[in-house]
Every structure is written in structure tokens, then in C-alpha cells.
Enzyme design. Structure first.
Site, PDB file in Angstrom:
ATOM      1  N   GLU A 220       0.880  -1.179   0.000  1.00 30.65           N
ATOM      2  CA  GLU A 220       0.000   0.000   0.000  1.00 30.65           C
ATOM      3  C   GLU A 220       0.909   1.218   0.000  1.00 30.65           C
ATOM      4  OE1 GLU A 220      -3.297  -0.011  -0.123  1.00 30.65           O
ATOM      5  OE2 GLU A 220      -3.601  -2.171   0.027  1.00 30.65           O
ATOM      6  N   CYS A 254      -2.261   9.667   2.489  1.00 32.09           N
ATOM      7  CA  CYS A 254      -1.803   8.965   1.276  1.00 32.09           C
ATOM      8  C   CYS A 254      -2.676   9.282   0.083  1.00 32.09           C
ATOM      9  CB  CYS A 254      -1.759   7.467   1.523  1.00 32.09           C
ATOM     10  SG  CYS A 254      -3.338   6.787   2.046  1.00 32.09           S
TER      11      CYS A 254
END
Ligand code: NAD
Length: 474
Positions: A220, A254
Site C-alpha cells: 500500500e 496517502c
């Protein structure tokens, strides 16, 4: 921890891992009740420790509002737990599938089994959610887990360790703390699966270390997530949503929009709307407790450097609000116009409250701009022209998309979450996380009769006939 410190991090990791693996082997397929119990304990742990965890996170940042931690760390994690609890029975069910003639008249099924011990490495920006959401998937799928929080959130790591110890046996869930060298040793341990959330650069190292053990990894990662403002967008609703996503946690998210692509003739109106939205959301910035500090002096200096370099190279830096205070690591949000690829802020993920605005003339040009770069973790499109929306959705590839807002696709447990290419590999959240951390084992149960037995040698007339049929029907 006392005697742990005397031994090397590798030895600690190895010893916890071997105890967890032994416990897994003693109960390879935990039943529904035990998995639910683990999820319940995780939720009780969060409830019992949430104030202490939020306080620790705020101290690690310098300042972070408990509202941000509640909204972005605690609420989504609890939602993930409840979602998993509700669907667990269905996810665990054996699935019957139909058979090719070679299996007739037997039966076939897919059994989802726990992989064993999952390692989870999390970053500092949403330290609780990015650690515990993957854990929800791991526990739901029947695994045991070892957690490695970031060295940039040492207080949080300490509190998390204490909380986990109160609710879980060490052979179920354990926290390993330490710096990058501990993280490197952790990623080199022979887990049955590794979930890494962090930067693309460190993700590469983790993938290499895991490859040596053939440990499967969910990566991720990050990247530059674009927000495209369409000619059909209503700026009054689009810009506050974009600014909210950009300034949440001061851009240290993010899936924050990294830069905005704006129709050339709307740049002026966009910047004015961005200013108004920032003023409304974060009035009196220098003393506003809702605005998060930058995590460390090093990160603050990097962001200040991005701004300085852009200005030196001729970009215009427009402060959306005054209030930068280096001592408290408060960085006032800015929009940058005239940025180009010679500037680091257009080459690196920004991860802070700096928004480059790139003008475009045609949608094709905007799509080409996005597609010439690494595949982003998220893409945002604002507009009402459905044909243009379709061209953007079909003409770009990204980890995920929110149309007419930012961030929110991440909060949906029915949507798999993960990057693609440089922004990651694999996905989790909801069933996607359950599947990522399970072995989907195919099983064929042969019947007393067997179609294939008709083809055993010696090959005679029956075989010749069957081959003719097969040539026709496959
Ligand atoms: P980072 O890559 O510096 O660190 C992440 C974790 O990796 C930390 O726990 C650290 O201890 C560990 N680590 C450091 N060196 C390591 C090594 N050699 N081997 C193994 N692990 C090592 O990232 P960060 O600064 O903590 O977080 C910011 C980055 O994370 C940004 O790029 C952001 O986009 C990304 N991110 C992605 C997601 C997502 O869900 N895709 C979520 C949050 C953040």
C-alpha cells in the site's frame, strides 16, 4: 520488553514469529466464534484505549486534533471491524463451483484458509487505522499477526503495545517496536503474508526482502494523486471538497489530492475559491487546534524546501492563509502556479499542504498529463458532464477514484482499497482484505465414477470416439 532489549531485534522477531506459528499450527482453522471473539476484543481494545491512543498520536505530531484521530483513525477502524463481523460467516463459507468434464461426476469447492502469521508494517500518518485495518482482515481470515508501527510515532507505538498486551495473547497479536533497522529485519522475517503501508521507495525494499522468503506482500504505497477539475465543475462545491481532502492532517494523507488540473480559463476563480475554502475551514491558523503539525522538523524542512525551490525557479506561490510557524511545525497552506517538472514538487509525492495548480486546455491534454506519470493511488474528478466522466474513468488507471469529492472511496468497506504500479500491489478492506490474507484452496472431490477413466490406456474405440467429441466441443 525488559529481557527483549538484551537480544537482537532479529532474535525477538524470530522468537515471537515461531511462537505465533506454533499456535497457528495447533489450530490451523479457527472457527467463527473465535474469529468473532478476536474482532470483538479488538473493538473493546480501541474503545478502552481511544483517548490514550489519540493523546499519544497528538504528542507524536506536536499537535493533532482528537477529532481528526477519531474521524480518520478510530471511526473507520471500528467500521471495518463491524463490517467484518457482519460478513464473516459468508466470507468463511466454502464455495461450490461447476466442473469441467474431467471432474464429472464429482464435485468442486474452494476453501478459504488462514495463511498463518501476517506481518503488518504501518506508516506514521494515520498510525492507528493503517495498522489496525489490515489487522481486521488478518484476524477475520483466521491469522495471527505481528505489528510494526513507525518509529516516527514512538508514543503511539508504546500505548498500542500496552493496549494489545491487555487484550491479546502474544501468540495472537504482538507489537514490535524500533527504528528502520528493526523494520528492515521485520520485513526479512518469513511471514506467511506481509502488508506494508508506506512510501514507494521503502516498498521496493520490502518487496525485495519478502521475495527472498517468497512471502506474498500487499503493498500500500503512495504517489501523486491528481484532482481534475472539469470544465463542467461547479467550483463552489468542488473546491471546498478538494481543499478539505488536501488540508486534512495538513496534507499528510496517502490519498490527499497532490496537485490539481484546472481548465486554463478557470485558474483565477479556482485559486480565489481555494483561498475562501481554506479561510472558512481553518480560521486563525496559527492558533487553530484543528490544523495538524508536520510530523517532524525533517519533514517540515523538506516541504519548506519544495516551496522555496519552486519559487526560485519562477513559480508563483500563493499563501492561502498566513500562519507558518516553524517552531511548532505549522506550515500554512499554499497554492503554486507555474510549477513544472524541473521542480521537485512535481516529481515527488508532496505529502503536505502545498497544492500545485496545472492549467490545461483540453481533457485529452489533462489525461495525457496523468498518464505520463506513475500510476497514482487515487484520482479525483469534479464535474457534471457524464461523457467527460466516462472518458476519465476509462482513460486513466489509478488505485481508486472518488468522483465529485476526495478521500471518501477509502472509507467504503465494500470497495477494495489498494494501489496499482508504483502506488502499490494488492488490496484490502472488507472482503478484499479477507481474501488477500487467506489461501483460496481448490478441492476436487472425485466420485466413484470417473469420466477420465474412459481415457485410460490401452486406447481403443471409446478413446477415439471421445477424442472426436472433444475435438468438436473442447
Ligand atoms: P515510510 O516508507 O518511510 O515508512 C513506512 C514504514 O516502513 C515505517 O513503519 C518504517 O519503520 C518502515 N521502514 C522504514 N525502513 C524500512 C525498511 N528498510 N524495511 C522495511 N520497513 C521499513 O513511509 P512514511 O513516511 O511512514 O509514510 C508516508 C508514505 O506512506 C507516503 O508515501 C504515503 O503516501 C504512504 N502511505 C500510503 C498509504 C496507503 O494506504 N497506500 C497510507 C498511508 C501512507
Amino acid at each position: 520488553m525488559g529481557d527483549r532489549q538484551a537480544v537482537s531485534p532479529e532474535a525477538v522477531i524470530e522468537s515471537v514469529l515461531s511462537r505465533q506459528r506454533a499456535a497457528y499450527l495447533a489450530d490451523i482453522n479457527p472457527d467463527l466464534a473465535l474469529r468473532r471473539d478476536r474482532l470483538d476484543r479488538l473493538e473493546r481494545m480501541i474503545l478502552a484505549w481511544q483517548e490514550r491512543l489519540a493523546q499519544a498520536i497528538s504528542e507524536d505530531f506536536g499537535n493533532r486534533s482528537p477529532v481528526v484521530t477519531t474521524l480518520a483513525d478510530i471511526v473507520p477502524t471500528r467500521a471495518a471491524i463491524r463490517h467484518a463481523r457482519r460478513h464473516l460467516k459468508g466470507w468463511m463459507r466454502r464455495r461450490r463451483v461447476s466442473l469441467a468434464w474431467t471432474g464429472q461426476p464429482g464435485s468442486a469447492l474452494i476453501i478459504r484458509q488462514p495463511l498463518g502469521v501476517v506481518g503488518i508494517i504501518a506508516p506514521w500518518n494515520y498510525p492507528l487505522n493503517l495498522m489496525l485495518s489490515p489487522l481486521v482482515g488478518a484476524l477475520a481470515a483466521g491469522n495471527r499477526a505481528m505489528l510494526k508501527p513507525s518509529e516516527l510515532t514512538p508514543r503511539f507505538s508504546e500505548v498500542l503495545d500496552a493496549a494489545v498486551k491487555e487484550f491479546f495473547a502474544e501468540d495472537e497479536v504482538a507489537v514490535i517496536t524500533g527504528g528502520p533497522e528493526v523494520a528492515a529485519a521485520f520485513s526479512a522475517a518469513p511471514f506467511d503474508h506481509l502488508v506494508f503501508t508506506g512510501s514507494t521507495a521503502v516498498g521496493r525494499k520490502v518487496a525485495e526482502a519478502a521475495a527472498r522468503n517468497l512471502t506474498p506482500v500487499t503493498l500500500e504505497l503512495g504517489g501523486k494523486s491528481p484532482a481534475i477539475i472539469d470544465a463542467s465543475a461547479d467550483l463552489d462545491s468542488a473546491v471546498p471538497r478538494l481543499i478539505w481532502g488536501k488540508l486534512l492532517n495538513s496534507g499528510q494523507t496517502c490519498v490527499a489530492p497532490d496537485y490539481a488540473l484546472v481548465p486554463r480559463d478557470r485558474v483565477g476563480a479556482f485559486v480565489a475559491a481555494a483561498k475562501a475554502a481554506a479561510e472558512r475551514q481553518y480560521p486563525r491558523l496559527s492558533s487553530n487546534p484543528d490544523y495538524t503539525s508536520i510530523i517532524s522538523a525533517r519533514h517540515f524542512d523538506r516541504l519548506a524546501g519544495l516551496i522555496e525551490e519552486a519559487r526560485d525557479k519562477g513559480a508563483e506561490v500563493i499563501e492561502l492563509l498566513p500562519g507558518t510557524d516553524a517552531a511548532r511545525r505549522i506550515l500554512a497552506p499554499v497554492v503554486v502556479t507555474g510549477a513544472n517538472d524541473t521542480m521537485a514538487l512535481m516529481r515527488e509525492e508532496i505529502f503536505g499542504p502545498i497544492l500545485p495548480v496545472i492549467p490545461y486546455d483540453t481533457l485529452d491534454e489533462a489525461l495525457a498529463f496523468v498518464n505520463a506519470r506513475d500510476r497514482p493511488l487515487a484520482l479525483y474528478w469534479f464535474g457534471s458532464d457524464r461523457a467527460a466522466e466516462g472518458r476519465v474513468l476509462n482513460g486513466t488507471i489509478s488505485g481508486g477514484v472518488t468522483v465529485n469529492d476526495t478521500i471518501l472511496h477509502l472509507a467504503q468497506d465494500n470497495l477494495p482499497f489498494g494501489g496499482v504500479g508504483a502506488s502499490g500491489d494488492g488490496a484490502y478492506h472488507g472482503e478484499a482484505g479477507f481474501v488477500a490474507m487467506s489461501k483460496e484452496k481448490p478441492v476436487l472431490r472425485q466420485s466413484r465414477l470417473s469420466a477420465v477413466a474412459l481415457l485410460y490406456p490401452p486406447y481403443g474405440r471409446v478413446a477415439a470416439m471421445l477424442l472426436k467429441v472433444l475435438a468438436k466441443f473442447g
